[in-house]
Design a protein around this motif. Structure first.
Motif: not given
Lengths: 590, 767
Positions: B168-173, B203-209
């Motif tokens: 998944p995309e990293v927001p604001g990268l 991970d596969h589903a999400a990007c977490s900080s």
């Protein structure tokens, strides 16, 4: 009356394991398929079932494949989709898959194998239940079942340890043996360390001895088979036996105490034995009189059930005997037996021939007539041309012209042949070798060159002393030798060969017999790993009949075992008798 | 003793680190390591160098060269790079070199520079180009992770079974992350990346900080991150010169260290081992190497040359242009024995043995001291274990000697640990040899297992050594010698300059009939190299004929396959070949082939009988087998045709065939049958009733029963029914009819050929 085994006779291995193995495998195969709703017989009728899945449990035959293909294609036409599963037993053949593919349904069905090749019919009898083996191999020259035999032997040796001594005779025996050895070699290590439980194995092709299989059986079990047809170890006794209006299916094996005592007896003894038994039973019932309450209670709770069971079985077997007597004790049967014995001994050939002719003219039974013709042919090294033609003509007139094909089959299998003109008994032996190379004969027999050979029955009979010289009456109550299974007139050839080889532990000294059987290349002995075998296991012998064995042969070998302190275990492709052999060779109108 | 611990450096209170030389490199590099793309495989694996020409200052005309060396610097392969620009190199677990190109294509090379295959990382990668790539190892195999120009990640966890996964995309990268790495948790690959002061877990589903616990404040960027060999620990290097060490789950902090160097390090790797006392990270700058852990002081080394770090299971390998070194935490057993003034039982035992060799009575004193404490068993075990961790054979020997010495004073010390260690060390010393160049440590060897080590030797074509090891360790032939010989043979068939004859002979000489060697596999390889003749020669050696068949078919040697299949006795196999042949040959040739193979012929006939009746006829025709042809037509006359004309015609053909087969009897019988059929037809027309398909006997009987005596007599005359039969027939029929008058008349008309007894029984049967 039934002969007990010698006290030192070895214990038989437990074959129920085979049943359990097969059952578990089948359950596993079916479980993948969810619930079984209903069982149908595979035949040329559409199975009416609303089930979403159909599962076929079939022998790997092309005919069955066509049946399945028709069914699936009919479903397709009707626009319904189902799941189909074909379980082949004992194994899958590529030819079958090919047929499914050619019929365009290979993608619609899933295939599985149920490696159920050995059915323990009794404590000492394992059957592969492959009656088609006889025709497939000995007539069509189809060797596909040899692999199945090898697999079965492999299974036995993994379960019961290796066999230290192996003997065999016949082409099929040799091929099976070699294939089996190959299997063992590929998977070595598994059986190597095991102690053998069964000391000897003897493989024998049916075509080594057609004579025995063609004779009328007179031991009880054989007679029951001839009269009522035993199927998979059980028999359907009709109303005339059960003396009621219903038929009854009865399991015939060592569990049946009454049967176990009479199965190996000559029929002439059976009735006397049964009435003695009935008297004993009555006496036991009579004990009730004069019992006090406590004894009575004991009697009812413990003995009565057994007695009742015995009573029931006794009346069944008495009924069966009566029924057999009715059929067999007519003048005809005596004549028949007399003729057979004359054929075996080789006297009054002309008389026998005219008996057969009359038999045919009177349309007694197509199968019986055929059997007698074959017996005549084999014992006489083929029919003389005149008889060959006239008997065949008579037969066709009586039973229909389609049997022209039957005769062609019998000739191919070497069961009913014509003497070459000018053949005399002594000249035959030298002719045999020529015949094999003879182009004309070779062309017809082609693949079956080894099968279409002449019997040298008379010479073998003399060599092995198959016709016992008896002074006075042969006492069938106290048999002296294996000849008792044929009223003392003839020792079964197959059993005699086995006896002789076991005695010598090899084929040594039997060269002449082997040559007369046309098996100079096909008799083998293989002794290995003798040291590990216990003396007990060395007295256990597995006899493998390729193409079927008769109950008479089983009885004869059981007798031999009791005499010598052996125990025989029988493995046969199917239990057979003269009628089954003849039917396998017959062509019937489609 | 003092001098032995000279290279030991303490870190904190408990652990020592030592660095020793494995090899002095002999690779004669033309350029600096820093000018190359470098990849070294773990477990003492090979080193790949690709001079990086895609830097601006290099002239574009010079083609880059890909070179592969063993860990000791022995050249294994060298090839001109002709494909596109490479971003990253890496070794898979099977020691295959993966070269990730800028366009997302991954080229796979073998150890000897042989091209194996290639695969693409997908369209997205192709469009956006590869910015950075990592090769990582998981329990499934080796994976590739790619950072594209669009700042997206794509990864495949197993290149053997390629399944691309776009993260998944990293927001604001907006720009490339300052550093990133792959993590493996719960059998799933994740990506951890640092953007400015923030850390993100993909991970596969999400990007977490995520935030590491206890991270010192003031961090504005992460410069480097390192994951341990087992993916259990994570180290982060920040722009403040601060190093955070903790678990990969980011739930626990182990320690921190401030090195006060703000320059970004060149490399940072974990240096720990299973059951480490201390967890330490090795950080390398241009000229400085630093080992930091949970201690106020760090260990510092000066690097004379440009060096490269390779993380291993139990340490770090460091190689440069001239040397190859190993840095690790001193194992417990060694520490106990060699630590200055150690009174551990192992240390005393070693001392005792040395005194014993000097023939000094002090030996006895030391020994007593150990025995009084009841620690002799422990001492022996310590010495054995320590021997395993020593690199120098002389140290191994002296420790083993001490162990053996101690063993003499023990009643029941099981010998196998000692024996096994001696064996293992012999194997290790052999593969560590300069010429072989696999610097495995004892722990790595145990982790790798002997099977894999043998595979790696085979991969390096070191067959003799591999076989010697098998024989030395007495491995079962199937797992050991045979397997290696089979590999050797597969390599041998690829030698195109040797003649087929020689290769086949050489292979057979070496392999003989070693159990477990499959000649058909080797032959398949030979065929794969285009050497059909050689393959056939090799198949000759295959003892199981069944195994030969599939390959022979593949090579279009169907006739040979057929005879082999027949030899095997497996009818199914024969059938497979048959159908193959049927499609391959024209009909005539096919039949000719069958003619020489009776078993196959009968099998095919069986098949035809049900599936292709016409073919069956052709088969008989071809063979001039008129007898069977006759039977065939007779069968046909019963099977298909309902109309009498058709049946008679079929019978006529049959009769002709029988004449040709010189089977007069059958021909006559068939002609009689034709006659009978026609007659029966007429009878049905004239008299009604059912006559067709009755036998002659039954036809006459039916006539008598119907009262057509004349007709019956006529028929009997026409078909020459013998008197005897006629008598029986009439008797039974008349008795059935209960026509006693006619019966009496008949019996008196002529003399009975069957006697009057028969007469009587015939009558009786009627009742």
């Amino acid at each position: 009356m039934a002969f007990p085994h010698r006290p030192d006779a070895p214990e038989l291995p437990d074959f129920s394991m085979l049943k359990r193995l097969a059952r578990d495998q089948l359950i596993y195969l079916l479980e993948q398929q969810h619930e079984v709703d209903k069982l149908y017989k595979v035949e040329s009728k559409p199975a009416v079932s609303s089930s979403e899945q159909l599962c076929f449990l079939v022998r790997p035959r092309i005919k069955n494949m066509r049946y399945i293909a028709n069914l699936v294609n009919a479903d397709k036409l009707a626009g319904r989709t189902r799941k189909y599963k074909v379980i082949f037993s004992p194994q899958k053949f590529y030819a079958c898959e090919m047929v499914l593919e050619e019929e365009g349904i290979y993608g619609d069905v899933s295939c599985d194998e149920w490696a159920f090749s050995l059915l323990p019919l009794d404590v000492d009898l394992l059957s592969m239940e492959l009656p088609e083996f006889f025709r497939d191999y000995f007539l069509e020259g189809d060797q596909r079942w040899i692999n199945t035999v090898a697999q079965a032997l492999h299974l036995l040796s993994t379960l019961y340890g290796p066999f230290p001594n192996c003997y065999g005779i016949g082409r099929c025996a040799k091929m099976s043996y070699e294939l089996w050895r190959k299997l063992e070699d590929e998977e070595d290590g598994e059986t190597k360390g095991r102690r053998p439980e069964i000391g000897h194995i003897f493989l024998l092709d049916r075509d080594m001895d057609f004579v025995t299989a063609l004779c009328s059986q007179v031991v009880y079990e054989g007679l029951v088979d001839d009269t009522f047809r035993i199927k998979c170890g059980s028999v359907d006794f009709g109303p005339e036996v059960t003396s009621s209006d219903k038929s009854l299916k009865v399991l015939l094996n060592a569990e049946d105490k009454v049967f176990n005592e009479i199965r190996n007896e000559h029929f002439s003894n059976v009735f006397g034995f049964l009435s003695q038994k009935a008297r004993n039973l009555q006496a036991q019932y009579d004990r009730r009189r004069g019992m006090d309450i406590k004894q009575m209670k004991n009697f009812v709770s413990q003995e009565l059930k057994g007695l009742k069971q015995e009573h029931r079985l006794l009346s069944l077997h008495i009924g069966a005997c009566e029924s057999i007597m009715k059929k067999k004790t007519k003048q005809d049967f005596q004549e028949l037996i007399k003729t057979e014995h004359a054929l075996l001994e080789g006297f009054n050939i002309r008389e026998s021939t005219s008996y057969i002719e009359e038999h045919i003219d009177r349309q007694v039974s197509p199968i019986e007539s055929l059997r007698l013709m074959c017996l005549l042919s084999i014992t006489e090294n083929g029919l003389i041309p005149k008889d060959y033609r006239s008997l065949k003509t008579q037969y066709l007139q009586s039973y229909g012209p389609e049997h022209l094909l039957t005769f062609s089959n019998l000739r191919r299998a070497g069961l009913l042949t014509e003497q070459a003109p000018g053949d005399t008994l002594t000249a035959v032996e030298s002719k045999v070798s020529k015949l094999v190379t003879d182009k004309a004969a070779g062309k017809i027999t082609d693949a079956f060159s080894s099968l279409a050979k002449r019997s040298n029955f008379r010479a073998i009979s003399k060599k092995l002393n198959l016709i016992p010289r008896v002074d006075g009456e042969y006492d069938l109550k106290v048999p002296r030798d294996m000849a008792y299974v044929f009223s003392g007139a003839y020792v079964p050839l197959s059993c005699r060969i086995i006896e002789q080889v076991l005695e010598r532990r090899s084929w040594q000294g039997l060269d002449e017999v082997v040559r007369l059987l046309n098996c100079s290349e096909l008799a083998f002995t293989d002794m290995t790993r003798e040291d590990k075998a216990s003396s007990e296991s060395l007295r256990l012998i597995l006899v493998v009949f390729l193409g079927g064995c008769t109950f008479s042969e089983i009885s004869a070998l059981r007798f031999l075992g009791r005499e010598k302190g052996y125990r025989f275990i029988f493995l046969t492709t199917a239990v057979t008798n003269s009628a089954r052999l003849m039917e396998a060779m017959s062509e019937v109108k489609a | 003793m003092d001098c032995y611990t000279a290279n030991w450096n303490p870190l904190g209170d408990s652990a020592f680190y030592r660095k020793y030389e494995l090899y002095s490199m002999d690779w004669d590099l033309k350029e600096e390591l820093r000018d190359c793309l470098v990849a070294a495989a773990p477990y003492g694996g090979p080193i790949a160098l690709l001079r990086n020409p895609w830097r601006k200052e290099k002239a574009a005309s010079v083609r880059p060269v890909l070179e592969i060396y063993s860990a000791s610097g022995m050249p294994l392969a060298s090839l001109l790079w002709k494909s596109g620009p490479v971003v990253s190199l890496g070794w898979s677990a099977e020691e295959e070199l993966l070269c990730v190109q800028e366009d997302g294509v991954v080229l796979v090379y073998g150890l000897h520079g042989d091209f194996r295959r290639h695969f693409s990382m997908g369209n997205e990668v192709l469009q956006n180009r590869v910015l950075d790539a990592r090769i990582f190892h998981t329990e499934f195999g080796s994976g590739v992770a790619i950072l594209t120009g669009a700042h997206r990640f794509t990864l495949s966890a197993n290149v053997g079974d390629l399944k691309l996964r776009r993260m998944p995309e990293v927001p604001g990268l907006q720009s490339a992350p300052s550093c990133w790495t792959t993590l493996c948790q719960d059998r799933v690959a994740h990506i951890l990346l640092a953007v400015g002061p923030d850390l993100y877990l993909l991970d596969h589903a999400a990007c977490s900080s995520v935030t590491p616990p206890g991270l010192a404040p003031g961090v504005s960027s992460f410069l480097q991150m390192a994951v341990s060999f087992t993916y259990r620990h994570l180290a982060l290097f920040t722009d403040t010169g601060y190093i955070w060490m903790g678990t990969t789950s980011l739930k626990e902090k182990l320690c921190e260290f401030n090195c006060n160097i703000r320059a970004p390090p060149k490399q940072m790797v974990w240096c720990s081992r299973p059951r480490s006392k201390e967890r330490a990270v090795v950080v390398a700058w241009e000229r400085r190497l630093m080992v930091v852990g949970d201690a106020p002081e760090s260990i510092q080394f000066v690097l004379d040359e440009d060096s490269y770090l390779v993380p291993e299971l139990d340490g770090v390998r460091i190689f440069s242009r001239s040397t190859h070194e190993f840095l690790h935490e001193v194992p417990v057993a060694s520490e106990e024995i060699f630590k200055i003034a150690s009174m551990a039982p192992g240390a005393l035992l070693l001392e005792a043995q040395k005194e014993y060799e000097k023939e000094s009575q002090k030996a006895d004193e030391y020994l007593r001291e150990i025995q009084e404490l009841g620690q002799l068993t422990q001492a022996v075990q310590q010495c054995i274990e320590a021997a395993g961790h020593e690199h120098r054979p002389d140290m191994q020997k002296s420790l083993l000697r001490a162990a053996s010495f101690g063993k003499c004073f023990l009643d029941r010390f099981p010998p196998d640990s000692f024996v096994r260690m001696c064996q293992d060390l012999r194997v290790l010393n052999a593969v560590r040899d300069y010429h072989i160049g696999i610097p495995l440590t004892y722990s790595q060897y145990k982790q790798l297992t002997i099977q894999v080590l043998l595979d790696r030797l085979v991969l390096r074509r070191l067959y003799p050594l591999a076989i010697q090891i098998c024989e030395y360790l007495r491995l079962p032939e199937v797992q050991g010698v045979s397997r290696i010989l089979a590999h050797w043979a597969c390599y041998k068939v690829q030698q195109k300059d040797v003649s087929d004859e020689d290769v086949a002979r050489a292979i057979n000489q070496k392999l003989g009939d070693t159990p477990g060697v499959s000649y058909s596999d080797i032959a398949a390889r030979a065929y794969g190299c285009g050497r059909t003749e050689l393959a056939i020669k090799l198949l000759e050696y295959e003892p199981r004929s069944g195994e030969q068949v599939p390959l022979l078919l593949k090579m279009k040697r169907s006739k040979l396959a057929l005879s082999k299949a027949i030899e095997s006795g497996d009818t199914d196999l024969v059938f497979t070949v048959l159908l193959h042949l049927k499609n391959e040959l024209n009909r005539g040739d096919f039949f000719m082939t069958l003619r020489n193979q009776p078993m196959a012929l009968s099998l095919y006939r069986q098949f035809c009988k049900y599936q292709e009746l016409e073919t069956l006829k052709d088969l008989y025709n071809q063979d001039d087998n008129h007898q069977e042809l006759g039977s065939f037509h007779i069968r046909a006359s019963y099977a298909a045709e309902e109309r009498i004309e058709g049946r008679v015609a079929a019978l006529q053909t049959a009769a002709d065939a029988f004449y040709k087969a010189k089977n007069e009897f059958a021909a006559k019988a068939t002609e009689d049958q034709m006659r009978l059929l026609r007659l029966q037809r007429r009878l049905e027309d004239e008299l009604g009733g059912r006559f067709l398909d009755l036998s002659l006997h039954d036809t006459v009987t039916t006539l008598i029963l119907g009262g057509h005596n004349k007709r019956a007599e006529q028929l009997a005359r026409d078909f020459r029914i013998p008197d005897k039969r006629l008598w029986w027939l009439k008797l039974t029929a008349l008795a059935d009819l209960e026509d006693w008058e006619e019966l009496e008349k008949f019996s008196k008309s002529k003399k009975s050929p069957i006697g009057y007894l028969g007469c009587g029984s015939g009558c009786r049967r009627g009742h």
